[in-house]
Design an enzyme around this catalytic site. Structure first.
Site, short mmCIF file in Angstrom:
data_model
loop_
_atom_site.label_atom_id
_atom_site.label_comp_id
_atom_site.label_asym_id
_atom_site.label_seq_id
_atom_site.Cartn_x
_atom_site.Cartn_y
_atom_site.Cartn_z
N GLY A 77 0.72 -0.91 -0.05
CA GLY A 77 0.03 -0.13 -0.09
C GLY A 77 0.79 1.20 -0.06
O GLY A 77 0.51 2.34 -0.84
N THR A 78 1.92 1.27 0.90
CA THR A 78 2.75 2.42 0.94
C THR A 78 3.35 2.86 -0.77
O THR A 78 3.34 4.11 -1.07
CB THR A 78 3.94 2.02 1.82
OG1 THR A 78 3.31 1.78 3.07
CG2 THR A 78 4.88 3.32 1.88
N ASN A 157 -7.87 3.94 8.91
CA ASN A 157 -7.28 2.92 9.38
C ASN A 157 -7.67 2.80 10.97
O ASN A 157 -7.53 1.60 11.59
CB ASN A 157 -5.76 2.62 9.22
CG ASN A 157 -5.08 3.84 9.25
OD1 ASN A 157 -5.59 4.67 8.64
ND2 ASN A 157 -4.13 4.13 10.02
N GLN A 185 -7.76 0.03 3.61
CA GLN A 185 -8.52 -0.43 4.61
C GLN A 185 -10.01 -0.64 4.33
O GLN A 185 -10.69 -1.02 5.12
CB GLN A 185 -8.62 0.43 5.88
CG GLN A 185 -7.36 0.41 6.39
CD GLN A 185 -6.76 -0.89 7.35
OE1 GLN A 185 -7.66 -1.53 7.39
NE2 GLN A 185 -5.68 -0.72 7.66
N SER A 205 -3.52 -3.11 -0.62
CA SER A 205 -2.53 -3.86 0.11
C SER A 205 -2.77 -5.37 0.31
O SER A 205 -3.99 -5.79 0.89
CB SER A 205 -2.04 -2.99 1.32
OG SER A 205 -1.15 -3.85 1.98
N HIS A 207 -1.46 -7.62 2.55
CA HIS A 207 -1.49 -8.04 3.93
C HIS A 207 -2.48 -7.71 4.91
O HIS A 207 -2.86 -8.20 5.66
CB HIS A 207 -0.19 -7.85 4.69
CG HIS A 207 0.09 -6.48 5.11
ND1 HIS A 207 -0.01 -6.20 6.53
CD2 HIS A 207 0.44 -5.22 4.53
CE1 HIS A 207 0.26 -4.89 6.46
NE2 HIS A 207 0.37 -4.32 5.28
N THR A 243 11.30 -7.09 -12.28
CA THR A 243 10.89 -8.39 -12.26
C THR A 243 9.68 -8.61 -11.51
O THR A 243 9.71 -8.44 -10.43
CB THR A 243 11.93 -9.38 -12.31
OG1 THR A 243 13.28 -9.03 -12.88
CG2 THR A 243 11.40 -10.99 -12.63
N CYS A 331 4.71 5.99 18.50
CA CYS A 331 5.83 6.24 19.11
C CYS A 331 6.93 6.88 18.64
O CYS A 331 7.57 6.37 17.75
CB CYS A 331 6.07 4.95 19.85
SG CYS A 331 7.13 5.20 21.64
N1 PLP Z 1 -2.85 2.88 3.82
C1 PLP Z 1 -3.46 2.42 4.79
C2 PLP Z 1 -4.65 3.10 5.18
C3 PLP Z 1 -3.01 1.67 5.73
O1 PLP Z 1 -3.95 1.21 6.97
C4 PLP Z 1 -1.72 0.89 5.61
C5 PLP Z 1 -1.26 0.04 6.42
O2 PLP Z 1 -1.38 0.07 7.80
C6 PLP Z 1 -1.02 1.67 4.25
C7 PLP Z 1 -1.72 2.48 3.57
C8 PLP Z 1 0.49 0.91 4.18
O3 PLP Z 1 0.33 -0.45 3.56
P1 PLP Z 1 1.55 -1.34 3.48
O4 PLP Z 1 1.57 -1.87 4.83
O5 PLP Z 1 1.03 -2.51 2.66
O6 PLP Z 1 2.60 -0.39 2.88
#
Ligand code: PLP
Length: 397
Positions: A77-78, A157, A185, A205, A207, A243, A331
Protein backbone atom coordinates in the site's frame (compact mmCIF):
# COMPACT_ATOMS: atom_id res chain seq x y z
CA UNK A 1 10.21 -30.53 33.83
CA UNK A 2 8.54 -27.24 32.91
CA UNK A 3 4.84 -27.55 32.42
CA UNK A 4 3.61 -25.36 29.61
CA UNK A 5 -0.09 -24.74 29.19
CA UNK A 6 -0.92 -22.97 25.93
CA UNK A 7 -2.50 -19.64 26.74
CA UNK A 8 -5.66 -18.71 24.94
CA UNK A 9 -5.01 -15.86 22.50
CA UNK A 10 -7.37 -13.76 20.43
CA UNK A 11 -6.20 -11.59 17.56
CA UNK A 12 -8.23 -8.38 17.22
CA UNK A 13 -5.76 -6.34 15.17
CA UNK A 14 -6.66 -7.19 11.57
CA UNK A 15 -6.25 -3.57 10.42
CA UNK A 16 -2.55 -3.92 11.27
CA UNK A 17 -2.20 -7.15 9.35
CA UNK A 18 -3.95 -10.44 8.67
CA UNK A 19 -2.66 -14.01 8.61
CA UNK A 20 -2.04 -15.47 5.16
CA UNK A 21 -5.02 -17.64 4.29
CA UNK A 22 -3.97 -21.31 3.82
CA UNK A 23 -5.57 -21.33 0.34
CA UNK A 24 -3.51 -18.25 -0.57
CA UNK A 25 -0.32 -19.91 0.62
CA UNK A 26 -1.17 -23.05 -1.31
CA UNK A 27 -1.76 -21.06 -4.50
CA UNK A 28 1.61 -19.34 -4.08
CA UNK A 29 3.80 -22.34 -3.29
CA UNK A 30 4.38 -23.70 -6.83
CA UNK A 31 5.82 -20.31 -7.84
CA UNK A 32 8.68 -20.76 -5.39
CA UNK A 33 9.65 -24.11 -6.89
CA UNK A 34 8.55 -25.82 -10.12
CA UNK A 35 6.98 -22.68 -11.62
CA UNK A 36 9.90 -20.37 -10.96
CA UNK A 37 10.05 -18.71 -14.37
CA UNK A 38 10.60 -15.01 -15.03
CA UNK A 39 7.34 -13.60 -16.39
CA UNK A 40 9.32 -11.70 -19.05
CA UNK A 41 11.04 -14.80 -20.49
CA UNK A 42 9.66 -16.09 -23.76
CA UNK A 43 10.17 -19.81 -23.11
CA UNK A 44 7.53 -22.00 -21.49
CA UNK A 45 8.75 -21.30 -17.93
CA UNK A 46 8.28 -17.61 -18.58
CA UNK A 47 4.94 -18.09 -20.27
CA UNK A 48 3.57 -19.97 -17.28
CA UNK A 49 4.72 -17.25 -14.92
CA UNK A 50 3.27 -14.55 -17.20
CA UNK A 51 -0.06 -16.35 -17.36
CA UNK A 52 -0.14 -16.60 -13.55
CA UNK A 53 0.63 -12.89 -13.10
CA UNK A 54 -2.02 -11.88 -15.62
CA UNK A 55 -4.64 -14.15 -14.01
CA UNK A 56 -3.83 -12.53 -10.69
CA UNK A 57 -4.14 -9.07 -12.24
CA UNK A 58 -7.60 -10.03 -13.50
CA UNK A 59 -8.68 -11.21 -10.05
CA UNK A 60 -7.50 -7.98 -8.41
CA UNK A 61 -9.23 -5.95 -11.12
CA UNK A 62 -12.48 -7.92 -10.64
CA UNK A 63 -12.49 -7.13 -6.92
CA UNK A 64 -12.48 -3.38 -7.61
CA UNK A 65 -14.51 -3.27 -10.84
CA UNK A 66 -11.49 -2.32 -12.96
CA UNK A 67 -9.91 -3.50 -16.20
CA UNK A 68 -6.92 -5.79 -15.65
CA UNK A 69 -4.73 -3.57 -17.83
CA UNK A 70 -5.23 -0.74 -15.33
CA UNK A 71 -3.83 -2.68 -12.33
CA UNK A 72 -0.15 -2.25 -11.42
CA UNK A 73 1.39 -4.61 -8.86
CA UNK A 74 3.50 -2.86 -6.21
CA UNK A 75 5.36 -3.80 -3.04
CA UNK A 76 2.35 -2.80 -0.93
CA UNK A 77 0.00 0.00 0.00
CA UNK A 78 2.79 2.45 0.83
CA UNK A 79 4.38 2.13 -2.59
CA UNK A 80 0.98 2.35 -4.29
CA UNK A 81 0.26 5.63 -2.45
CA UNK A 82 3.69 7.04 -3.28
CA UNK A 83 3.42 6.03 -6.92
CA UNK A 84 -0.04 7.57 -7.28
CA UNK A 85 0.87 10.89 -5.67
CA UNK A 86 4.44 11.42 -6.86
CA UNK A 87 3.56 9.88 -10.23
CA UNK A 88 0.72 12.32 -10.98
CA UNK A 89 2.55 15.35 -9.58
CA UNK A 90 5.77 14.56 -11.48
CA UNK A 91 3.89 14.06 -14.74
CA UNK A 92 2.23 17.48 -14.51
CA UNK A 93 3.79 20.39 -16.38
CA UNK A 94 1.95 22.99 -14.28
CA UNK A 95 4.28 25.62 -12.86
CA UNK A 96 2.38 25.87 -9.57
CA UNK A 97 1.10 22.58 -8.22
CA UNK A 98 -1.47 22.08 -5.50
CA UNK A 99 -2.72 18.87 -3.90
CA UNK A 100 -5.77 18.44 -1.66
CA UNK A 101 -5.90 15.73 0.97
CA UNK A 102 -7.31 15.24 4.49
CA UNK A 103 -5.89 15.43 7.98
CA UNK A 104 -6.71 11.77 8.70
CA UNK A 105 -4.79 10.04 5.92
CA UNK A 106 -2.37 7.22 6.65
CA UNK A 107 1.26 8.33 6.87
CA UNK A 108 1.86 6.69 3.49
CA UNK A 109 -0.13 9.62 2.07
CA UNK A 110 0.57 12.32 4.68
CA UNK A 111 4.34 11.92 4.60
CA UNK A 112 4.33 11.70 0.80
CA UNK A 113 2.46 15.02 0.76
CA UNK A 114 4.96 16.49 3.20
CA UNK A 115 7.78 15.36 0.91
CA UNK A 116 6.00 17.15 -1.95
CA UNK A 117 5.91 20.33 0.11
CA UNK A 118 9.70 20.30 0.40
CA UNK A 119 9.72 20.34 -3.43
CA UNK A 120 7.53 23.44 -3.58
CA UNK A 121 4.17 21.73 -4.11
CA UNK A 122 1.39 23.25 -2.00
CA UNK A 123 -0.83 20.88 -0.05
CA UNK A 124 -4.15 21.58 1.69
CA UNK A 125 -4.96 19.20 4.56
CA UNK A 126 -8.75 19.38 4.89
CA UNK A 127 -10.15 18.81 8.41
CA UNK A 128 -12.83 16.23 9.23
CA UNK A 129 -15.95 16.15 11.43
CA UNK A 130 -15.99 14.99 15.06
CA UNK A 131 -17.04 11.60 13.67
CA UNK A 132 -14.05 11.32 11.39
CA UNK A 133 -15.63 12.07 8.04
CA UNK A 134 -14.60 14.73 5.53
CA UNK A 135 -17.27 17.03 4.11
CA UNK A 136 -17.16 16.96 0.28
CA UNK A 137 -17.98 20.69 0.27
CA UNK A 138 -14.77 21.32 2.19
CA UNK A 139 -12.89 19.45 -0.52
CA UNK A 140 -14.65 21.55 -3.17
CA UNK A 141 -13.77 24.76 -1.32
CA UNK A 142 -10.12 23.72 -1.11
CA UNK A 143 -9.79 23.41 -4.90
CA UNK A 144 -7.78 26.06 -6.77
CA UNK A 145 -6.97 26.59 -10.46
CA UNK A 146 -3.60 24.91 -9.89
CA UNK A 147 -5.00 21.87 -8.03
CA UNK A 148 -4.00 18.74 -9.89
CA UNK A 149 -4.80 15.97 -7.43
CA UNK A 150 -7.24 15.12 -4.65
CA UNK A 151 -6.21 12.21 -2.39
CA UNK A 152 -8.81 11.01 0.12
CA UNK A 153 -8.72 7.61 1.79
CA UNK A 154 -11.73 5.32 1.50
CA UNK A 155 -11.81 3.88 5.04
CA UNK A 156 -9.77 5.25 7.89
CA UNK A 157 -7.40 2.72 9.41
CA UNK A 158 -7.92 3.84 13.02
CA UNK A 159 -11.65 4.58 13.13
CA UNK A 160 -12.95 2.58 10.19
CA UNK A 161 -14.93 5.63 9.05
CA UNK A 162 -15.85 5.51 5.38
CA UNK A 163 -15.34 8.71 3.41
CA UNK A 164 -17.90 10.01 0.88
CA UNK A 165 -15.82 9.14 -2.18
CA UNK A 166 -18.69 9.14 -4.69
CA UNK A 167 -19.40 12.82 -4.02
CA UNK A 168 -15.73 13.72 -4.02
CA UNK A 169 -15.34 11.77 -7.28
CA UNK A 170 -18.03 13.94 -8.86
CA UNK A 171 -16.36 17.10 -7.57
CA UNK A 172 -13.00 15.96 -8.97
CA UNK A 173 -14.54 15.13 -12.36
CA UNK A 174 -16.31 18.51 -12.58
CA UNK A 175 -13.09 20.33 -11.71
CA UNK A 176 -11.02 18.10 -14.04
CA UNK A 177 -8.68 17.16 -11.18
CA UNK A 178 -7.19 13.69 -10.69
CA UNK A 179 -8.67 11.73 -7.79
CA UNK A 180 -6.68 9.14 -5.81
CA UNK A 181 -7.97 7.05 -2.93
CA UNK A 182 -6.04 4.95 -0.45
CA UNK A 183 -8.46 2.02 -0.19
CA UNK A 184 -6.10 -0.22 1.79
CA UNK A 185 -8.61 -0.51 4.66
CA UNK A 186 -11.80 -0.78 2.60
CA UNK A 187 -10.91 -3.34 -0.04
CA UNK A 188 -12.17 -6.76 1.04
CA UNK A 189 -14.28 -5.23 3.83
CA UNK A 190 -16.88 -3.22 1.89
CA UNK A 191 -17.69 -3.12 -1.83
CA UNK A 192 -15.15 -1.08 -3.80
CA UNK A 193 -15.88 -0.17 -7.39
CA UNK A 194 -13.60 2.29 -9.13
CA UNK A 195 -16.35 3.41 -11.52
CA UNK A 196 -18.95 3.98 -8.82
CA UNK A 197 -16.42 5.84 -6.67
CA UNK A 198 -15.15 7.93 -9.59
CA UNK A 199 -11.49 7.46 -8.72
CA UNK A 200 -8.61 7.72 -11.20
CA UNK A 201 -6.15 5.96 -8.89
CA UNK A 202 -6.74 3.55 -6.01
CA UNK A 203 -4.27 1.82 -3.67
CA UNK A 204 -4.70 -1.57 -2.02
CA UNK A 205 -2.50 -3.86 0.04
CA UNK A 206 -2.17 -7.65 0.21
CA UNK A 207 -1.53 -8.14 3.90
CA UNK A 208 -4.82 -6.53 4.92
CA UNK A 209 -6.80 -9.10 2.92
CA UNK A 210 -5.13 -12.39 3.93
CA UNK A 211 -2.34 -12.25 1.33
CA UNK A 212 1.32 -11.77 2.32
CA UNK A 213 3.07 -8.58 3.35
CA UNK A 214 5.09 -6.83 0.67
CA UNK A 215 2.57 -6.94 -2.17
CA UNK A 216 -0.12 -4.49 -3.19
CA UNK A 217 -1.55 -2.82 -6.23
CA UNK A 218 -2.36 0.55 -7.69
CA UNK A 219 -5.31 1.00 -10.02
CA UNK A 220 -4.52 3.65 -12.64
CA UNK A 221 -7.39 4.67 -14.92
CA UNK A 222 -6.29 4.45 -18.51
CA UNK A 223 -5.29 7.88 -19.84
CA UNK A 224 -4.01 9.08 -16.43
CA UNK A 225 -0.72 10.94 -16.82
CA UNK A 226 1.59 9.33 -14.27
CA UNK A 227 5.38 9.07 -14.18
CA UNK A 228 6.99 5.94 -12.75
CA UNK A 229 8.95 6.25 -9.53
CA UNK A 230 11.51 3.64 -10.53
CA UNK A 231 13.44 3.28 -13.74
CA UNK A 232 14.44 -0.01 -15.27
CA UNK A 233 12.94 -2.45 -17.75
CA UNK A 234 9.59 -2.11 -19.45
CA UNK A 235 7.61 -4.19 -16.97
CA UNK A 236 3.99 -3.42 -16.19
CA UNK A 237 3.66 -1.04 -19.15
CA UNK A 238 6.56 1.10 -17.91
CA UNK A 239 4.61 2.12 -14.83
CA UNK A 240 6.51 -0.07 -12.37
CA UNK A 241 9.69 -1.60 -13.70
CA UNK A 242 11.25 -4.61 -12.01
CA UNK A 243 10.82 -8.37 -12.45
CA UNK A 244 7.35 -9.19 -11.19
CA UNK A 245 7.12 -11.02 -7.86
CA UNK A 246 5.10 -13.85 -9.35
CA UNK A 247 4.32 -15.74 -6.13
CA UNK A 248 3.25 -12.54 -4.34
CA UNK A 249 1.06 -11.46 -7.26
CA UNK A 250 -0.54 -14.92 -7.31
CA UNK A 251 -1.17 -14.65 -3.56
CA UNK A 252 -2.80 -11.25 -3.94
CA UNK A 253 -4.88 -12.55 -6.84
CA UNK A 254 -6.10 -15.54 -4.82
CA UNK A 255 -6.90 -13.35 -1.81
CA UNK A 256 -8.82 -10.95 -4.07
CA UNK A 257 -10.80 -13.81 -5.54
CA UNK A 258 -11.67 -15.09 -2.07
CA UNK A 259 -12.55 -11.64 -0.77
CA UNK A 260 -14.90 -11.09 -3.69
CA UNK A 261 -16.69 -14.40 -3.09
CA UNK A 262 -16.92 -14.06 0.69
CA UNK A 263 -17.35 -10.32 1.23
CA UNK A 264 -21.14 -10.14 1.73
CA UNK A 265 -21.35 -13.01 4.24
CA UNK A 266 -18.09 -12.29 6.04
CA UNK A 267 -18.77 -8.61 6.45
CA UNK A 268 -22.21 -9.19 7.90
CA UNK A 269 -20.94 -11.76 10.39
CA UNK A 270 -17.97 -9.63 11.39
CA UNK A 271 -20.21 -6.57 11.79
CA UNK A 272 -22.44 -8.52 14.20
CA UNK A 273 -19.42 -9.51 16.29
CA UNK A 274 -18.06 -5.94 16.27
CA UNK A 275 -21.44 -4.48 17.24
CA UNK A 276 -21.76 -6.96 20.09
CA UNK A 277 -18.26 -6.23 21.31
CA UNK A 278 -19.05 -2.53 21.31
CA UNK A 279 -22.40 -2.76 23.05
CA UNK A 280 -21.19 -5.25 25.66
CA UNK A 281 -18.17 -3.10 26.49
CA UNK A 282 -20.39 -0.02 26.69
CA UNK A 283 -22.69 -1.75 29.12
CA UNK A 284 -19.97 -3.35 31.24
CA UNK A 285 -17.45 -0.50 31.49
CA UNK A 286 -18.31 3.03 32.67
CA UNK A 287 -16.72 6.15 31.09
CA UNK A 288 -15.98 4.79 27.65
CA UNK A 289 -16.89 6.16 24.26
CA UNK A 290 -16.77 4.77 20.75
CA UNK A 291 -14.91 7.15 18.46
CA UNK A 292 -16.56 7.75 15.08
CA UNK A 293 -19.64 5.80 16.13
CA UNK A 294 -22.17 7.90 14.20
CA UNK A 295 -20.36 7.57 10.89
CA UNK A 296 -20.62 4.81 8.32
CA UNK A 297 -17.79 2.46 9.28
CA UNK A 298 -16.09 -0.66 7.97
CA UNK A 299 -17.76 -3.68 9.60
CA UNK A 300 -14.70 -4.89 11.48
CA UNK A 301 -13.36 -1.81 13.26
CA UNK A 302 -14.13 -0.15 16.56
CA UNK A 303 -12.07 2.53 18.27
CA UNK A 304 -12.82 3.07 21.94
CA UNK A 305 -11.64 5.71 24.40
CA UNK A 306 -11.23 4.16 27.85
CA UNK A 307 -10.98 7.34 29.90
CA UNK A 308 -8.43 7.39 32.74
CA UNK A 309 -6.19 4.70 31.27
CA UNK A 310 -3.06 5.02 29.20
CA UNK A 311 -3.58 3.21 25.90
CA UNK A 312 -0.11 1.69 25.56
CA UNK A 313 -0.32 0.22 29.07
CA UNK A 314 -3.75 -1.18 28.28
CA UNK A 315 -2.51 -2.80 25.06
CA UNK A 316 0.34 -4.44 26.95
CA UNK A 317 -1.87 -5.55 29.84
CA UNK A 318 -4.43 -7.02 27.41
CA UNK A 319 -1.70 -8.78 25.47
CA UNK A 320 -0.48 -10.40 28.68
CA UNK A 321 -4.01 -11.75 29.15
CA UNK A 322 -4.17 -12.98 25.53
CA UNK A 323 -6.03 -10.19 23.68
CA UNK A 324 -4.13 -8.47 20.84
CA UNK A 325 -5.31 -5.02 19.80
CA UNK A 326 -3.61 -1.67 19.21
CA UNK A 327 -3.51 2.04 19.94
CA UNK A 328 -3.58 4.63 17.24
CA UNK A 329 -0.59 6.29 18.83
CA UNK A 330 2.76 6.40 17.11
CA UNK A 331 5.79 6.22 19.33
CA UNK A 332 8.29 8.79 18.16
CA UNK A 333 11.55 9.61 19.90
CA UNK A 334 10.46 7.95 23.10
CA UNK A 335 7.37 10.11 23.57
CA UNK A 336 3.94 8.70 22.84
CA UNK A 337 2.33 11.22 20.51
CA UNK A 338 -1.46 11.18 20.42
CA UNK A 339 -2.79 9.86 17.10
CA UNK A 340 -3.17 12.51 14.39
CA UNK A 341 -6.53 10.96 13.47
CA UNK A 342 -7.95 11.19 16.99
CA UNK A 343 -6.55 14.69 17.34
CA UNK A 344 -8.21 15.63 14.03
CA UNK A 345 -11.63 14.51 15.33
CA UNK A 346 -11.14 16.81 18.30
CA UNK A 347 -10.19 14.39 21.08
CA UNK A 348 -8.10 16.00 23.81
CA UNK A 349 -4.62 14.40 24.05
CA UNK A 350 -5.48 12.37 27.17
CA UNK A 351 -8.59 10.87 25.52
CA UNK A 352 -6.63 10.14 22.34
CA UNK A 353 -3.96 8.39 24.42
CA UNK A 354 -6.68 6.39 26.16
CA UNK A 355 -8.12 5.04 22.88
CA UNK A 356 -7.71 1.52 21.55
CA UNK A 357 -8.55 0.00 18.20
CA UNK A 358 -10.07 -3.46 17.97
CA UNK A 359 -10.21 -4.74 14.39
CA UNK A 360 -11.87 -8.08 13.79
CA UNK A 361 -11.41 -10.54 10.96
CA UNK A 362 -13.30 -13.34 9.28
CA UNK A 363 -11.48 -15.88 11.46
CA UNK A 364 -12.85 -14.45 14.71
CA UNK A 365 -15.60 -16.45 16.42
CA UNK A 366 -18.19 -15.70 19.07
CA UNK A 367 -15.97 -17.68 21.50
CA UNK A 368 -13.17 -15.20 20.75
CA UNK A 369 -15.57 -12.43 21.55
CA UNK A 370 -16.65 -14.00 24.84
CA UNK A 371 -13.02 -14.42 25.79
CA UNK A 372 -12.19 -10.79 24.95
CA UNK A 373 -15.23 -9.66 26.93
CA UNK A 374 -14.11 -11.72 29.91
CA UNK A 375 -10.73 -9.99 29.87
CA UNK A 376 -11.15 -6.35 28.82
CA UNK A 377 -13.44 -4.95 31.59
CA UNK A 378 -11.30 -6.47 34.33
CA UNK A 379 -8.03 -5.15 32.88
CA UNK A 380 -9.50 -1.67 32.35
CA UNK A 381 -10.81 -1.59 35.92
CA UNK A 382 -7.45 -2.71 37.27
CA UNK A 383 -5.55 0.03 35.40
CA UNK A 384 -8.09 2.64 36.41
CA UNK A 385 -7.62 1.71 40.03
CA UNK A 386 -4.03 2.83 39.64
CA UNK A 387 -5.12 6.20 38.27
CA UNK A 388 -5.43 8.98 40.86
CA UNK A 389 -7.92 10.75 38.57
CA UNK A 390 -10.43 7.91 38.35
CA UNK A 391 -13.40 7.72 40.64
CA UNK A 392 -15.70 4.77 40.11
CA UNK A 393 -19.24 5.92 39.34
CA UNK A 394 -21.63 4.85 42.10
CA UNK A 395 -23.59 2.62 39.67
CA UNK A 396 -20.45 0.63 38.86
CA UNK A 397 -19.64 -0.27 42.46
N1 PLP B 1 -2.79 2.97 3.91
C1 PLP B 1 -3.54 2.56 4.95
C2 PLP B 1 -4.87 3.18 5.19
C3 PLP B 1 -3.05 1.56 5.80
O1 PLP B 1 -3.79 1.17 6.84
C4 PLP B 1 -1.78 1.00 5.54
C5 PLP B 1 -1.20 -0.01 6.46
O2 PLP B 1 -1.43 0.02 7.65
C6 PLP B 1 -1.06 1.46 4.43
C7 PLP B 1 -1.59 2.44 3.64
C8 PLP B 1 0.29 0.90 4.11
O3 PLP B 1 0.19 -0.34 3.45
P1 PLP B 1 1.45 -1.34 3.44
O4 PLP B 1 1.62 -1.82 4.84
O5 PLP B 1 1.04 -2.43 2.48
O6 PLP B 1 2.61 -0.56 2.92
Amino acid sequence: MALSIAMRRVYLDHNATTPVDPAVLEAMLPYFSAEFGNASSIHSYGQQARAAVERARESVAALIGARAADVVFTSGGTEADNLAIFGVVDASRLEHKHVVTTQIEHHAVLNTCQALETRGVEVTYVPVSADGVVDPDDIRRALRPDTLLISVMHANNELGTVQPLEEIGRIAAEADVYFHSDAVQSVGKIPVDVEALGVDLLSLSGHKIFAPKGVGALYVRSGTRMKPMFFGGHHQRDRRPGTENVAAAVGLGKAAEMARAKLPTDSERVAQLRDRLESELESRIPCIRVNGKNARRTPNTTNIAFSYVEGESLVIALDLKGVACSTGAACSSGAVEPSHVLTAIGLPPEEARASLRFSLGAGNTSEDLEFALSVIPEVVEHLRELSPLYKRPATAR
